[in-house]
Design an enzyme around this catalytic site. Structure first.
Site, PDB file in Angstrom:
ATOM      1  N   CYS A 150      35.092  39.567  34.701  1.00 14.22           N
ATOM      2  CA  CYS A 150      36.741  39.945  34.766  1.00 14.22           C
ATOM      3  C   CYS A 150      36.861  40.654  32.920  1.00 14.22           C
ATOM      4  CB  CYS A 150      37.565  38.393  34.582  1.00 14.22           C
ATOM      5  SG  CYS A 150      37.165  37.893  36.710  1.00 14.22           S
ATOM      6  N   GLU A 190      41.024  36.676  37.923  1.00 11.42           N
ATOM      7  CA  GLU A 190      41.600  38.042  36.770  1.00 11.42           C
ATOM      8  C   GLU A 190      41.113  39.052  38.135  1.00 11.42           C
ATOM      9  OE1 GLU A 190      39.667  35.771  36.156  1.00 11.42           O
ATOM     10  OE2 GLU A 190      39.482  35.206  34.111  1.00 11.42           O
ATOM     11  N   CYS A 248      35.659  36.082  31.722  1.00 10.12           N
ATOM     12  CA  CYS A 248      33.658  35.879  31.926  1.00 10.12           C
ATOM     13  C   CYS A 248      34.076  37.520  31.516  1.00 10.12           C
ATOM     14  CB  CYS A 248      33.463  35.779  33.050  1.00 10.12           C
ATOM     15  SG  CYS A 248      33.730  36.495  34.344  1.00 10.12           S
ATOM     16  N   HIS A 307      36.836  36.415  41.665  1.00 11.56           N
ATOM     17  CA  HIS A 307      36.901  35.353  40.163  1.00 11.56           C
ATOM     18  C   HIS A 307      38.501  35.735  40.522  1.00 11.56           C
ATOM     19  CE1 HIS A 307      33.417  35.162  37.928  1.00 11.56           C
ATOM     20  NE2 HIS A 307      33.080  34.730  39.056  1.00 11.56           N
TER      21      HIS A 307
HETATM   22 ZN   LIG Z   1      35.633  36.594  36.288  1.00 13.73          ZN
END
Ligand SMILES: [Zn+2]
Length: 159
Positions: free
Chosen positions: A89, A58, A86, A56
């Site tokens: 992250c 991040e 999320c 992801h």
């Molecule tokens: Zn994430």
């Protein structure tokens, strides 16, 4: 830091999210990590190009920032992410000891375009035995050896 500077860093994160879509690289997400008003690292979401479900924006930005600063702690850094993190992250941001999160799109906005992480929050709220993902304990007595070695070690790096 003035609000305009926060906006400037967030626009960088948003630009990364837009580039990701324009270049066909992956999900519409971008993140930038800043320390003392200086950009340390930025990344778009790299799940598809890297075949990495953990890539992801991040997490990718955290990896780059840690490499650049040669450290596992991003204490003193803040993260600008184009979307509310999320659970993975968010946890990574805690582990990295980032001081503050700035986000633009909400998780509801993300869910509306097919990126729904609500089921993970629901799973976390359930007792382990009631989760969709089976979790089975095996060989604790054998695994404890490494914990004992860690406890006894005099050369470990605390983190
Ligand atoms: Zn994430």
């Amino acid at each position: 830091m003035k609000n305009t500077q926060h906006d400037e860093f967030m626009r960088m994160a948003i630009a990364l999210s837009e580039q990701n879509v324009a270049q066909g690289l992956g999900g519409p997400f971008g993140a930038v990590i800043v320390k003392d008003g200086e950009v340390i690292a930025g990344s778009g979401n790299k799940v598809v190009p890297n075949n990495d479900p953990t890539a992801h924006a991040e997490v990718s930005a955290i990896r780059l920032a840690c490499q650049k600063l040669n450290t596992f702690s991003l204490e003193g850094c803040v993260i600008y992410t184009s979307c509310e993190p999320c659970p993975m992250c968010l946890a990574a941001i805690y582990w990295a000891r980032i001081d503050k999160i700035y986000y633009a799109n909400t998780k509801v906005d993300a869910a509306a375009i097919g990126f729904d992480d609500h089921f993970i929050y629901e799973e976390l709220d359930r007792p382990v035995a009631e989760r969709k993902l089976p979790v089975v304990q095996l060989l604790r007595n054998e695994a404890l050896g490494a914990f004992k070695a860690w406890t006894d070690s005099t050369s470990k790096t605390h983190y």
